[in-house]
Write a protein that holds these residues in place. Structure first.
Motif, PDB file in Angstrom:
ATOM      1  N   ARG A   8       1.528  64.279 -62.312  1.00  0.00           N
ATOM      2  CA  ARG A   8       0.656  63.556 -61.387  1.00  0.00           C
ATOM      3  C   ARG A   8       1.456  63.044 -60.196  1.00  0.00           C
ATOM      4  O   ARG A   8       2.673  62.962 -60.240  1.00  0.00           O
ATOM      5  N   GLY A   9       0.722  62.653 -59.178  1.00  0.00           N
ATOM      6  CA  GLY A   9       1.327  61.981 -58.044  1.00  0.00           C
ATOM      7  C   GLY A   9       2.420  62.780 -57.370  1.00  0.00           C
ATOM      8  O   GLY A   9       2.432  64.014 -57.396  1.00  0.00           O
ATOM      9  N   ARG A  10       3.329  62.043 -56.761  1.00  0.00           N
ATOM     10  CA  ARG A  10       4.386  62.661 -55.970  1.00  0.00           C
ATOM     11  C   ARG A  10       5.272  63.589 -56.806  1.00  0.00           C
ATOM     12  O   ARG A  10       5.685  64.655 -56.356  1.00  0.00           O
ATOM     13  N   ALA A  11       5.563  63.201 -58.060  1.00  0.00           N
ATOM     14  CA  ALA A  11       6.437  64.020 -58.908  1.00  0.00           C
ATOM     15  C   ALA A  11       5.796  65.379 -59.193  1.00  0.00           C
ATOM     16  O   ALA A  11       6.453  66.415 -59.100  1.00  0.00           O
ATOM     17  N   GLY A  12       4.504  65.392 -59.541  1.00  0.00           N
ATOM     18  CA  GLY A  12       3.810  66.652 -59.786  1.00  0.00           C
ATOM     19  C   GLY A  12       3.726  67.500 -58.529  1.00  0.00           C
ATOM     20  O   GLY A  12       3.944  68.713 -58.564  1.00  0.00           O
ATOM     21  N   PHE A  13       3.408  66.860 -57.421  1.00  0.00           N
ATOM     22  CA  PHE A  13       3.319  67.528 -56.125  1.00  0.00           C
ATOM     23  C   PHE A  13       4.651  68.187 -55.770  1.00  0.00           C
ATOM     24  O   PHE A  13       4.702  69.365 -55.410  1.00  0.00           O
ATOM     25  N   ASP A  14       5.745  67.427 -55.891  1.00  0.00           N
ATOM     26  CA  ASP A  14       7.063  67.955 -55.532  1.00  0.00           C
ATOM     27  C   ASP A  14       7.465  69.133 -56.410  1.00  0.00           C
ATOM     28  O   ASP A  14       7.974  70.144 -55.918  1.00  0.00           O
ATOM     29  N   LEU A  28      -1.148  73.078 -60.169  1.00  0.00           N
ATOM     30  CA  LEU A  28      -0.808  71.734 -60.616  1.00  0.00           C
ATOM     31  C   LEU A  28      -1.947  71.217 -61.484  1.00  0.00           C
ATOM     32  O   LEU A  28      -3.089  71.144 -61.032  1.00  0.00           O
ATOM     33  N   CYS A  29      -1.639  70.862 -62.728  1.00  0.00           N
ATOM     34  CA  CYS A  29      -2.613  70.295 -63.668  1.00  0.00           C
ATOM     35  C   CYS A  29      -2.284  68.813 -63.830  1.00  0.00           C
ATOM     36  O   CYS A  29      -1.170  68.474 -64.238  1.00  0.00           O
ATOM     37  N   THR A  30      -3.242  67.940 -63.520  1.00  0.00           N
ATOM     38  CA  THR A  30      -2.956  66.507 -63.541  1.00  0.00           C
ATOM     39  C   THR A  30      -3.516  65.783 -64.762  1.00  0.00           C
ATOM     40  O   THR A  30      -3.270  64.591 -64.922  1.00  0.00           O
ATOM     41  N   ASP A  31      -4.280  66.474 -65.611  1.00  0.00           N
ATOM     42  CA  ASP A  31      -4.792  65.867 -66.842  1.00  0.00           C
ATOM     43  C   ASP A  31      -5.542  64.569 -66.555  1.00  0.00           C
ATOM     44  O   ASP A  31      -5.364  63.564 -67.220  1.00  0.00           O
ATOM     45  N   GLY A  32      -6.365  64.586 -65.535  1.00  0.00           N
ATOM     46  CA  GLY A  32      -7.103  63.402 -65.113  1.00  0.00           C
ATOM     47  C   GLY A  32      -6.836  63.132 -63.640  1.00  0.00           C
ATOM     48  O   GLY A  32      -6.505  64.039 -62.880  1.00  0.00           O
ATOM     49  N   ALA A  33      -6.974  61.876 -63.265  1.00  0.00           N
ATOM     50  CA  ALA A  33      -6.768  61.490 -61.864  1.00  0.00           C
ATOM     51  C   ALA A  33      -5.432  62.021 -61.359  1.00  0.00           C
ATOM     52  O   ALA A  33      -4.413  61.916 -62.034  1.00  0.00           O
ATOM     53  N   SER A  34      -5.458  62.608 -60.152  1.00  0.00           N
ATOM     54  CA  SER A  34      -4.266  63.292 -59.640  1.00  0.00           C
ATOM     55  C   SER A  34      -3.194  62.358 -59.116  1.00  0.00           C
ATOM     56  O   SER A  34      -2.018  62.696 -59.141  1.00  0.00           O
ATOM     57  N   GLY A  35      -3.569  61.203 -58.595  1.00  0.00           N
ATOM     58  CA  GLY A  35      -2.601  60.305 -57.984  1.00  0.00           C
ATOM     59  C   GLY A  35      -2.022  60.849 -56.690  1.00  0.00           C
ATOM     60  O   GLY A  35      -1.002  60.375 -56.213  1.00  0.00           O
ATOM     61  N   LEU A  36      -2.689  61.850 -56.112  1.00  0.00           N
ATOM     62  CA  LEU A  36      -2.212  62.477 -54.873  1.00  0.00           C
ATOM     63  C   LEU A  36      -2.866  61.836 -53.660  1.00  0.00           C
ATOM     64  O   LEU A  36      -4.036  61.453 -53.694  1.00  0.00           O
ATOM     65  N   SER A  37      -2.130  61.782 -52.580  1.00  0.00           N
ATOM     66  CA  SER A  37      -2.689  61.305 -51.315  1.00  0.00           C
ATOM     67  C   SER A  37      -3.512  62.430 -50.674  1.00  0.00           C
ATOM     68  O   SER A  37      -3.410  63.593 -51.083  1.00  0.00           O
ATOM     69  N   ARG A  38      -4.287  62.096 -49.675  1.00  0.00           N
ATOM     70  CA  ARG A  38      -5.041  63.126 -48.935  1.00  0.00           C
ATOM     71  C   ARG A  38      -4.096  64.154 -48.323  1.00  0.00           C
ATOM     72  O   ARG A  38      -4.371  65.344 -48.333  1.00  0.00           O
ATOM     73  N   ARG A  39      -3.001  63.656 -47.789  1.00  0.00           N
ATOM     74  CA  ARG A  39      -2.028  64.555 -47.171  1.00  0.00           C
ATOM     75  C   ARG A  39      -1.456  65.528 -48.202  1.00  0.00           C
ATOM     76  O   ARG A  39      -1.321  66.715 -47.934  1.00  0.00           O
ATOM     77  N   GLU A  40      -1.128  65.025 -49.397  1.00  0.00           N
ATOM     78  CA  GLU A  40      -0.584  65.892 -50.443  1.00  0.00           C
ATOM     79  C   GLU A  40      -1.614  66.922 -50.905  1.00  0.00           C
ATOM     80  O   GLU A  40      -1.285  68.097 -51.092  1.00  0.00           O
ATOM     81  N   LYS A  41      -2.860  66.509 -51.036  1.00  0.00           N
ATOM     82  CA  LYS A  41      -3.918  67.457 -51.422  1.00  0.00           C
ATOM     83  C   LYS A  41      -4.079  68.545 -50.366  1.00  0.00           C
ATOM     84  O   LYS A  41      -4.214  69.724 -50.693  1.00  0.00           O
ATOM     85  N   ALA A  42      -4.043  68.142 -49.107  1.00  0.00           N
ATOM     86  CA  ALA A  42      -4.164  69.118 -48.018  1.00  0.00           C
ATOM     87  C   ALA A  42      -2.973  70.078 -48.017  1.00  0.00           C
ATOM     88  O   ALA A  42      -3.138  71.282 -47.777  1.00  0.00           O
ATOM     89  N   GLU A  43      -1.793  69.558 -48.307  1.00  0.00           N
ATOM     90  CA  GLU A  43      -0.601  70.397 -48.353  1.00  0.00           C
ATOM     91  C   GLU A  43      -0.683  71.394 -49.513  1.00  0.00           C
ATOM     92  O   GLU A  43      -0.311  72.559 -49.357  1.00  0.00           O
TER      93      GLU A  43
END
Length: 171
Positions: A8-14, A28-43
């Motif tokens: 999730r979040g920045r660690a999953g994104f990276d 990327l599988c987040t097993d629930g809420a992603s914890g990603l920002s809009r910018r990260e989702k767009a990326e």
């Protein structure tokens, strides 16, 4: 190969972004809420990295080979490998009770020689901010052992050979 990241979040994104150097097919599988920002989702979308938020139910495969990720109420995701980054925290408050300074990620802050900011304390492995790999922990242990030996020798020499005494006069 088709790769998945569980995180999730920045660690999953990276981690998902890094795996593009191994495969163009990363989800990327987040097993629930992603914890990603809009910018990260767009990326992720721009990089064509899939995003699955559904709760993971199980992994299936043959032997030690992954074949698919199953979600609670969503279509199966066929994958050849899964990497994870789920975070961690220190298992006790020993570091804090000794007076160690922690990083913003909850690791014990160390210098280049693996020494904590508490005199006589060296830290290696998963408690340090470096890459969490066994080979890195082993290298940290070797570095710490060398520097710990040097520190102990200096302590011994200062105690047993005070200024003005020679080795022949030592106890």
């Amino acid at each position: 190969q088709k790769l998945a990241v569980l995180g999730r979040g920045r660690a999953g994104f990276d981690l998902a972004r890094k795996l593009l150097s191994w495969s163009p097919d990363v989800t990327l599988c987040t097993d629930g809420a992603s914890g990603l920002s809009r910018r990260e989702k767009a990326e992720l979308e721009r990089l064509r990295i899939g995003l699955r938020r559904e709760p993971v139910e199980r992994l299936e495969g043959r032997g030690s080979t992954l074949e698919s990720v199953h979600f609670r109420s969503a279509p199966v995701l066929e994958r050849d490998a899964l990497f994870f980054t789920l975070g961690w925290e220190l298992a006790s408050d020993l570091a804090q009770s000794l007076g160690c300074r922690l990083t913003r990620h909850g690791c014990i802050s160390t210098g280049a020689r693996q020494q904590a900011d508490v005199p006589g304390l060296w830290v290696v492995g998963d408690a340090t901010p470096d890459v969490q790999l066994v080979v890195v922990a082993a290298a940290e242990g070797a570095k710490a052992a060398i520097h710990l030996h040097e520190w102990m020798l200096e302590q011994d020499l200062a105690h047993n050979f005070p200024a003005g005494r020679t080795a022949l006069e030592a106890p």
